[in-house]
Design a protein around this motif. Sequence first.
Motif, short mmCIF file in Angstrom:
data_model
loop_
_atom_site.label_atom_id
_atom_site.label_comp_id
_atom_site.label_asym_id
_atom_site.label_seq_id
_atom_site.Cartn_x
_atom_site.Cartn_y
_atom_site.Cartn_z
N MET A 66 -8.10 3.23 -2.15
CA MET A 66 -7.15 2.65 -1.41
C MET A 66 -7.60 2.29 -0.14
O MET A 66 -8.40 2.87 0.50
CB MET A 66 -5.91 3.24 -1.31
CG MET A 66 -5.08 3.33 -2.78
SD MET A 66 -3.45 4.31 -2.75
CE MET A 66 -2.44 2.68 -1.86
N LYS A 119 -3.99 12.48 -0.21
CA LYS A 119 -4.91 11.68 0.13
C LYS A 119 -6.24 11.44 -0.51
O LYS A 119 -6.92 10.64 -0.68
CB LYS A 119 -5.38 12.13 1.68
CG LYS A 119 -4.14 12.11 2.66
CD LYS A 119 -4.63 12.23 4.05
CE LYS A 119 -3.44 12.31 5.03
NZ LYS A 119 -3.25 13.61 5.23
N TYR A 173 -3.28 2.63 4.19
CA TYR A 173 -2.66 3.94 3.76
C TYR A 173 -2.17 5.08 4.86
O TYR A 173 -1.27 5.43 4.71
CB TYR A 173 -4.04 4.54 2.75
CG TYR A 173 -3.16 5.86 2.33
CD1 TYR A 173 -2.38 6.04 1.16
CD2 TYR A 173 -3.55 7.21 3.14
CE1 TYR A 173 -1.91 7.51 0.76
CE2 TYR A 173 -2.98 8.36 2.68
CZ TYR A 173 -2.54 8.55 1.36
OH TYR A 173 -2.05 9.57 0.93
N SER A 232 0.99 3.99 -2.89
CA SER A 232 0.68 5.19 -2.76
C SER A 232 1.73 6.42 -2.99
O SER A 232 1.39 7.36 -3.52
CB SER A 232 0.06 5.75 -1.12
OG SER A 232 1.25 5.41 -0.33
N THR A 259 0.79 -1.07 0.11
CA THR A 259 -0.07 -0.15 0.01
C THR A 259 0.94 1.33 -0.01
O THR A 259 0.50 2.18 -0.50
CB THR A 259 -0.91 0.05 1.23
OG1 THR A 259 -1.43 -1.32 1.44
CG2 THR A 259 -2.14 1.09 1.01
N ALA A 299 -5.62 9.10 -3.44
CA ALA A 299 -5.37 8.01 -3.02
C ALA A 299 -6.58 7.19 -2.40
O ALA A 299 -7.17 6.24 -2.79
CB ALA A 299 -4.29 7.77 -2.04
N LEU A 300 -7.21 7.88 -1.54
CA LEU A 300 -8.65 7.53 -0.75
C LEU A 300 -9.70 7.49 -1.60
O LEU A 300 -10.55 6.84 -1.46
CB LEU A 300 -8.45 7.84 0.47
CG LEU A 300 -7.26 7.62 1.53
CD1 LEU A 300 -7.34 8.29 2.80
CD2 LEU A 300 -7.17 6.12 1.58
N ASN A 335 1.63 5.67 5.65
CA ASN A 335 2.11 7.29 5.42
C ASN A 335 2.29 8.13 6.54
O ASN A 335 3.34 8.82 6.78
CB ASN A 335 1.11 7.87 4.56
CG ASN A 335 1.27 7.58 3.15
OD1 ASN A 335 2.23 7.85 2.45
ND2 ASN A 335 0.43 6.45 2.51
#
Lengths: 525, 231
Positions: free
Chosen positions: A121, A112, A126, A8, A4, A115-116, A130
Motif C-alpha cells: 500500500m 503495518k 497509509y 487498511s 487507503t 499493509a506496507l 492511520n
Amino acid sequence: MKQTFITSYKLKNTYRVNSIIYSIKQLPILKKYLSDSLYSNEGLKILANVISVFIEIIKTFLFKFLYIAIVIFGLSQVYDNPQALNFLHIFVFFTFIGAILNTFMFNPSKDKYYALVLMRMDAKSYTLTNYCYSLIQTFLGFLPFCIIFGLLAKLPLLITFSLPFFVIFSKVIFSAYTLIDFKKTKIAKNENLPSKIFWVIILILIVLALGLPYLKVTINLEIYLILFILLGFLAIKSLQIIKTFPFYKQMYKQLLNPQNVYVMSNANNVETIKQNVNKQIEFDASISSSKKGYAFFHELFIKRHRKILGKTIKKQMIYISIISIIGIIVTLTIPKTHKSINNIMMSSLPYFVFIMYLINRGQSITQAMFINCDHAMLSYKFYREPRVVLGIFKQRLKTLIGLNILPAFIIGITLVLLLYLSGGTNNILNYFVLFFSTICLSIFFSVHYLVMYYLLQPYNINTEIKSSTYKIVQFMTYFICYYMIELKLPTLYFGACAVIFCLLYSLISLIIIYRLAPKTFKIRL
Amino acid sequence: MKLVIKNLKKSFGDRVILKDINFEFEKGKIYGLLGRNGAGKTTLFNCLNEDLLIDEGTFYLEENNQKKKATDIGYVLSTPNVPEFLTAREFLEFFVTINKEKIKSLKTIDEYFDLVKISKNDQDKLLKDYSHGMKNKIQMLVNIIASPEILLLDEPLTSFDVVVAEEMKELLKSIKKDHILIFSTHIMELALDLCDEIVILNHQTLTKIDSKNLTEKEFKQKIIDDLKEEK
C-alpha cells in the motif's frame, strides 16, 4: 486517502476476525463440531466482528483507564503535596515518556507489515491516515479519565480538559523530531528498541516524575500552561513536518524487516523466529559431554543454552541474595520493623506463591526446548517412542527442578532467617513449613511447566502456540498465583497444604505423563 | 515384504484429502509418487508416519502371509529437521546409541560420514551452521543408518547440487533391495530416472501408471494426461 484508510482498516479487521475464528476453532470440544467453512460463515463473522470491535474499544479505553487510575491517580496520592499538583506533575513527565515509547508511527507492528510490505500500500497515505486514527483514539481514550480523575484530584475542569491535548502535542512533536532525524541519519528508529541515550532520558524523566514530588517540588499550573502553549505551537509545526515528510516508504522499508516485526509480535515468519532462538545456542568446541544416550543429548542441550538457563538463574540468585541481605540488615538494625516482618512471615506465605511463579523459568526453557530441539527431533519416529520421550523427559525434569530450586533455596533460607530475627515463633514447625513450602512451590512450577508442555505440546511446525487449552492453563496459572497476593492465611496451615498439594500434583501429573506423553508429545500439524 | 494400504481415508473438516486409498508397495522397488500441488502427498506420508491419525482404513506390513504393524518407518522431509544445537558427529553418536539394538550392520561414525561424503572440516560443526543441502544430507544419512523397513522421502533431492543429487540417487538405488522406498516429487524426469514404478495421487486416490509397451515419450504424456484429468 480515505480509501487507503478504509482498505487498511478492512485488512486489519479481516485478519483480526480470522484469528478470532481460528482461536474459536482451537477450543477443545468445540473444535470437533466446527469445519473449515467457518471462515466464510456469515453469522460467525459477525460475532468475530463484534469481538473485534470490543477489542478495539478495550484498547482505546481500558488501558487508558488503568493508566490514569492506577499509575497517575494512584501515585499522586503517595506524596504530601496538594494532590492536584502531584497529578499534574506525574502526568506531564509520564506523557513525555509515553511520547518516546508509544509513538504508533515507529512501532513495527504486524498491521503495518501486512499493509506496507505484503500488500504494497502507499506508505504515505497509509501512515498519515492511520496516524490520525491512532491520535484520535488516544485522545478519546484519555478524555473521560483525564476529566474524571483530574477532577477527583481537584484540578480545574479546563486543565483536565487540556490534558489529552497535551498528550497529543507531545506525541506529534516527538514523531516529527524522529522523522527529521531519519532525514539526517537515514536510520529508522524502532520504538521498541530505544537507543541508550533514550533509555537515559527515560530514566531521568522517571526520576523527575517520581523524585521531585518527594522533595516537594512539582510543576504548578502556570508552568503547565506555558508548557502547554509552547508545545501547542511546536505541535502545529510538527504536524506540517509529518504531513510533508517524503520518505515514509524508505523509512518503513528499514523498520519493517521481519526481525523487527517479530520482536513486537509473533509474525509468521518461521525463519526469523528460528534465527532469534538460534542465537541462544552457544558453541564452544571444548565443551562436550562424556555421557551417553539421553543424558548426552540433554547435557549438550543444557550446555549450549547456558545463556538462557544457567546464566539467568545465576543473575536471579544474585538479585535475590542482595534483596535478602537488605531484608536481613533492615531486620537487624531497625527493631521497629520486627512486628510487621514477623506478621508477613506468619501470614503472607500465599504472596510468595506469586513470587515463585514469577521467578520460575520453566516457560522460556520449554520454549527453547521446542524451537531449538524438539521442533526438529519430533519428525524422527524414534524420538517419539515412549522410552525416548520418557527418557528425555526425566532428564529435563531433573535439570528444570535443579535449576529453579537454587533461587528458591535462597528465598526459603531468607524467610526462615527473617522469621527468626523478627522475633521468631512459638511453634517451631513454622520454620520448616516456611522453608519446605518454598522449595515445594519451586518444584511444583518446574513440574507444571514441563508437564503442560509434554501433555499439550502447544506448538505447530511454525513454532507458534496453537493450543488454546495451553493458553487457558497458562492464564489460569497466572490468575490463581496473582489472586494469592491478596490472601492472608496462617503460614503453618497454608504452608502444609501447599507442600501436600505440590507433592500430590507432581506425583499425579508424573503418572499421567508416563501414561499419556508418548501419545500427546508430537508436532501439531 | 510389502506395505499394504487398505481403504485409507483422511479429511480435514469437510475437505477430503485421501479417499479410499488402496495400494501395495513392494520391497526392492523405488516408487515415485507424483501428484499436483496440494494433492495430498505429504498428508499421505504424515498418515503413514502416524503424525496424523487416519479417519478410516488400515495399513500394515505383510511378509509370507504374516501381517505386522508398520511402525519401522523413516521419513525424510523436504525441509530438513536436525537438532541445531548439536554437531553432526554428536547427532550421529546420539542417534546410534539410542538405536543401537535396531541398527543392523553398525559402522563407525567416520564410516557413516564417508558414506555421504561429509568432509572432515564439517563433521564437528554445529548443525545450525550447515547449509540447507548439508542438513538434508544428514537427515538422509540418519534415516539410512536406521535402515527402516519403509523409507518415505518427501522431495528430498531438490535442495542438493547436481553432484550430491547424483550421489544420493546412487545411494538410494544401492539400498533399495532391503527397503520399501516411496519417493514423492514434482519433477517427472527425476521420478522416471530413479524410480521403478510411478504412482499417481489424483482425485484423492492412488493409481499405478503402467509403462508396458510405451516409449518414454508416450509414458510421460500418459502421466501428464492422468494428472490433468478432471473428474
